[in-house]
Motif scaffolding. Sequence first.
Motif, PDB file in Angstrom:
ATOM      1  N   VAL A  53       0.832  -1.196   0.000  1.00 37.95           N
ATOM      2  CA  VAL A  53       0.000   0.000   0.000  1.00 37.95           C
ATOM      3  C   VAL A  53       0.870   1.251   0.000  1.00 37.95           C
ATOM      4  CG1 VAL A  53      -1.650   1.355   1.370  1.00 37.95           C
ATOM      5  CG2 VAL A  53      -2.020  -1.101   1.037  1.00 37.95           C
ATOM      6  N   VAL A  54       1.875   1.273   0.837  1.00 37.05           N
ATOM      7  CA  VAL A  54       2.769   2.445   0.907  1.00 37.05           C
ATOM      8  C   VAL A  54       3.478   2.644  -0.436  1.00 37.05           C
ATOM      9  CG1 VAL A  54       4.871   3.344   1.987  1.00 37.05           C
ATOM     10  CG2 VAL A  54       3.042   2.391   3.405  1.00 37.05           C
TER      11      VAL A  54
ATOM     12  N   ALA B 162       2.518   1.644  -3.399  1.00 37.11           N
ATOM     13  CA  ALA B 162       1.568   2.016  -4.426  1.00 37.11           C
ATOM     14  C   ALA B 162       1.163   3.487  -4.323  1.00 37.11           C
ATOM     15  CB  ALA B 162       0.328   1.131  -4.350  1.00 37.11           C
ATOM     16  N   ASN B 163       1.243   4.034  -3.136  1.00 32.62           N
ATOM     17  CA  ASN B 163       0.816   5.413  -2.913  1.00 32.62           C
ATOM     18  C   ASN B 163       1.970   6.392  -2.763  1.00 32.62           C
ATOM     19  OD1 ASN B 163      -2.098   5.079  -2.867  1.00 32.62           O
ATOM     20  ND2 ASN B 163      -1.717   3.827  -1.061  1.00 32.62           N
ATOM     21  N   SER B 164       3.177   5.952  -3.104  1.00 32.14           N
ATOM     22  CA  SER B 164       4.314   6.888  -2.966  1.00 32.14           C
ATOM     23  C   SER B 164       4.782   7.376  -4.315  1.00 32.14           C
ATOM     24  CB  SER B 164       5.466   6.207  -2.231  1.00 32.14           C
ATOM     25  OG  SER B 164       5.909   5.054  -2.904  1.00 32.14           O
TER      26      SER B 164
END
Length: 72
Positions: free
Chosen positions: A67-68, A70-72
Motif C-alpha cells: 500500500v505504501v 503504491a501510494n508513494s
Amino acid sequence: SKTLREQVVAVNAIEEQCDRIYIESMRELHTDPALETLTVISWRDVYTFLEITADSMEGVAETIENVVMANS
C-alpha cells in the motif's frame, strides 16, 4: 521507504523463526510418549493458532508495504 522495507524484512525473519519453532514444537509434542492424547490435542491447537498468527502478521506487513509503495 527503506525503513519500512527493513521492518518488513525483520517481520519475515521473525515469521521464519516461528516456522522453525512450530515444526520443532509439533515434533516434540507428537513424539513424547508421556503426554496424554488430550494434552497433545490441546497444545497442537495452541501451536497451530500461534503459527497462523505469525503467518497473518507477515501478510499484514507485506500488505502495508504494498500500500505504501503504491501510494508513494
